[in-house]
Design a protein around this motif. Sequence first.
Motif, PDB file in Angstrom:
ATOM      1  N   PHE A 196       0.830  -1.201   0.000  1.00  0.00           N
ATOM      2  CA  PHE A 196       0.000   0.000   0.000  1.00  0.00           C
ATOM      3  C   PHE A 196       0.868   1.254   0.000  1.00  0.00           C
ATOM      4  N   TYR A 197       1.847   1.289   0.894  1.00  0.00           N
ATOM      5  CA  TYR A 197       2.706   2.474   0.965  1.00  0.00           C
ATOM      6  C   TYR A 197       3.691   2.538  -0.193  1.00  0.00           C
ATOM      7  N   HIS A 198       4.136   1.399  -0.674  1.00  0.00           N
ATOM      8  CA  HIS A 198       5.140   1.396  -1.740  1.00  0.00           C
ATOM      9  C   HIS A 198       4.546   1.846  -3.076  1.00  0.00           C
ATOM     10  N   PHE A 199       3.332   1.409  -3.394  1.00  0.00           N
ATOM     11  CA  PHE A 199       2.763   1.661  -4.715  1.00  0.00           C
ATOM     12  C   PHE A 199       1.684   2.738  -4.713  1.00  0.00           C
ATOM     13  N   PHE A 200       0.861   2.805  -3.677  1.00  0.00           N
ATOM     14  CA  PHE A 200      -0.390   3.552  -3.767  1.00  0.00           C
ATOM     15  C   PHE A 200      -0.385   4.887  -3.041  1.00  0.00           C
ATOM     16  N   HIS A 201       0.263   4.967  -1.908  1.00  0.00           N
ATOM     17  CA  HIS A 201       0.082   6.104  -1.009  1.00  0.00           C
ATOM     18  C   HIS A 201       0.440   7.431  -1.665  1.00  0.00           C
ATOM     19  N   ALA A 202       1.468   7.463  -2.503  1.00  0.00           N
ATOM     20  CA  ALA A 202       1.881   8.732  -3.113  1.00  0.00           C
ATOM     21  C   ALA A 202       0.813   9.295  -4.033  1.00  0.00           C
ATOM     22  N   GLY A 203      -0.015   8.438  -4.649  1.00  0.00           N
ATOM     23  CA  GLY A 203      -1.061   8.918  -5.546  1.00  0.00           C
ATOM     24  C   GLY A 203      -2.259   9.483  -4.828  1.00  0.00           C
TER      25      GLY A 203
ATOM     26  N   PRO B 289      -2.309  10.641  -1.054  1.00  0.00           N
ATOM     27  CA  PRO B 289      -1.593  10.699   0.240  1.00  0.00           C
ATOM     28  C   PRO B 289      -2.400  11.332   1.363  1.00  0.00           C
ATOM     29  N   PHE B 290      -3.491  10.692   1.740  1.00  0.00           N
ATOM     30  CA  PHE B 290      -4.282  11.244   2.843  1.00  0.00           C
ATOM     31  C   PHE B 290      -4.178  10.391   4.104  1.00  0.00           C
ATOM     32  N   VAL B 291      -3.948   9.090   3.961  1.00  0.00           N
ATOM     33  CA  VAL B 291      -3.724   8.256   5.140  1.00  0.00           C
ATOM     34  C   VAL B 291      -2.416   8.692   5.804  1.00  0.00           C
ATOM     35  N   LEU B 292      -2.325   8.500   7.102  1.00  0.00           N
ATOM     36  CA  LEU B 292      -1.113   8.878   7.835  1.00  0.00           C
ATOM     37  C   LEU B 292       0.124   8.266   7.205  1.00  0.00           C
ATOM     38  N   PRO B 293       1.263   8.951   7.235  1.00  0.00           N
ATOM     39  CA  PRO B 293       2.513   8.329   6.778  1.00  0.00           C
ATOM     40  C   PRO B 293       2.780   7.034   7.530  1.00  0.00           C
TER      41      PRO B 293
END
Length: 665
Positions: free
Chosen positions: A227-234, A236-240
Amino acid sequence: MDVYSHLNGSASAAGRSATTSSTSPTQITAGTPTHNTPPNATLSSTSAANESDGSAQSGQLQLQQPAASVPAACLACRGKHLKCDGMTPCSRCLASNSECIYIASRRGYKGPRRNTAANPNKRHASSSPDVSPSASGDGCPMLLGHTSVSAHAVPAPTMTAVSAFHPAVVLPATEPASPFVPAPPGGMASLQVFRNPYLNGTQSRPMAVIPPTQHQPSLAERCFDAFYHFFHAGHPFVLPRDSMVRLMKEGTTNLDAVVAAMRYIGSLYIDAGPARAMYLDEAIRLCYQPTTPKDGFLIQALLLLIIGLDGSCQQERARELLADCERIAVEINLNTRSFAAMHGRGNLVMEESWRRTWWDLYVCDGMIAGVHRITNFLLFDIVADVGLPCEEDQYLTGDIPQPMYMDDFDDQLFSGEDRPFSSFAYRIAAMRNLGRFMRTPVSLFPGDENVAKIESLLTNWKIHLPEEKRHNVDKKCKLDEMMFQGHFITHACTIMLHQPLSQLDSSPARAVTSCAPHRPIASGESYNVHTQHTITAAYEISQMITQPVPILSHTHFFTCVITLASIVHLSKWALYFLPEEEDLRQQIRLNIGALTKISEVWKAANTACGQVKGVAQEIYRTKKAHQINPAFWVGFTQEEMISSLNADEGIMQEIEGMLAVTQPQ
């Protein structure tokens, strides 16, 4: 609370329960093949036989008594703190095709003893069974999420639970290794002290003889990392990641729904098998169960599900969740300035996450409305005074500045203040322009003043961008996904604004309906300014594919933007002859290649790819039929005729080659 224990949920506990019920003490029966025992291992059945009254009774007791304790464990089982059956090789190493090695245990060793017995079969006190984790609770920190077991508990099998909420379902640990094995959260690696299984339970010091076996992440952990590797940057609302891990370790209970949704999104990028559907069902169940509080975490969970379902060809289901998500967001006042401070728990990163949650919901609502043209962008009409998000590196590092607002953004040219705004803010502004276009009456003729007003908004967005925001890269020359989305939103809005008034007949691409219904557009004899706007925007979208980053690093909404540009390219290619045929061929090739790659994760791209291919084949056959008629070539030179034939043949060969392995599902 350990983060990976939270990720795996009750799956490990259920796995231990299932193993306990299915594993019974082994009984020695006649004809049962056995392995060779290790050199320091002996059977302890002699004493039981001596206490019996007769040989027959002795044999019966020997058959019924539980298996003797294992005098030694192999290195693989010791390193993993697992039960070893003492065979050579043991059953665990045999199942995993690992090398099985035994070494003599030194538990209780007090130096050389005099008059050591010469009997090689005599069991010595130093030959001890394998060491279980300490009953005091100090389990091996390498086994994240591990809990100590009692001396009589059966250890968990080498199986990986696929869902924390479906403990009865397990998958064999044969998943491909994750390419992004995470470091221990919170920088704890430097503080870990590994417990030596070869020492007495009360002793603890770094292992010096044999290093511990590296922890193999479970499927739930790999989905979390994906999730963080592929998706989060697109989106980015969930906590880091670090902040999310910290909350999970603290045992925050209302994280269950959002973590389940994160696992579902991550499973789209890896080979998760049937666990993907279970993660989706579990996330939806948690979102709608009565005990789930209506808070920002619920909005985040629903928004993740909406994005995932929309990209997986479940648009109708996504729209149902979107309606609920928007209603709850307004009910809890997520659209107000005070929400972040009231629910941020004094944590600036969490306050920033709430601001981003509202604005990403706003952007996704607009994207779904714009590309599918079914919903009406409800949140565009909701009054919101939420602060604008900061830059991405500030969010990830926790260096959160004082937020600015849309009024500051609109007045920046007139206030005289040179205040930099984040890429996320420009993304929001681009979506706001799309919302204004969607609220504009449909234009039926060129020269409509409403068209000029929207075009002014789009042009102003582009020409007033700071220099560092023009090229989709940040100061470190890495992809700026927020600006990337802002640009393609603006290009897509340009096409939707000008295409109805252009001279490009849309009927050849009428079968491309994967994202939105076909819009009939009449053809004209010559290009007009609207045609030029449309073709230029489609060309810019195709050029965005050439960014030196993996195409899967973008949001899945880019699929429909590429499809929109493909419709323009195909409509243009359907014309009988074009001087720029070779350049057009490369643009179509780029679009189909991008859709083919995106389809590895998102089913919607696979559907669009098949439709674009079908339209290209239809246009090719139509052009071939026209070219058979000699009258078609009247007015063309021989060089132009050969160039047109070669270009058409070349593009079809490339399309067929690129899509040979990608068929619509």
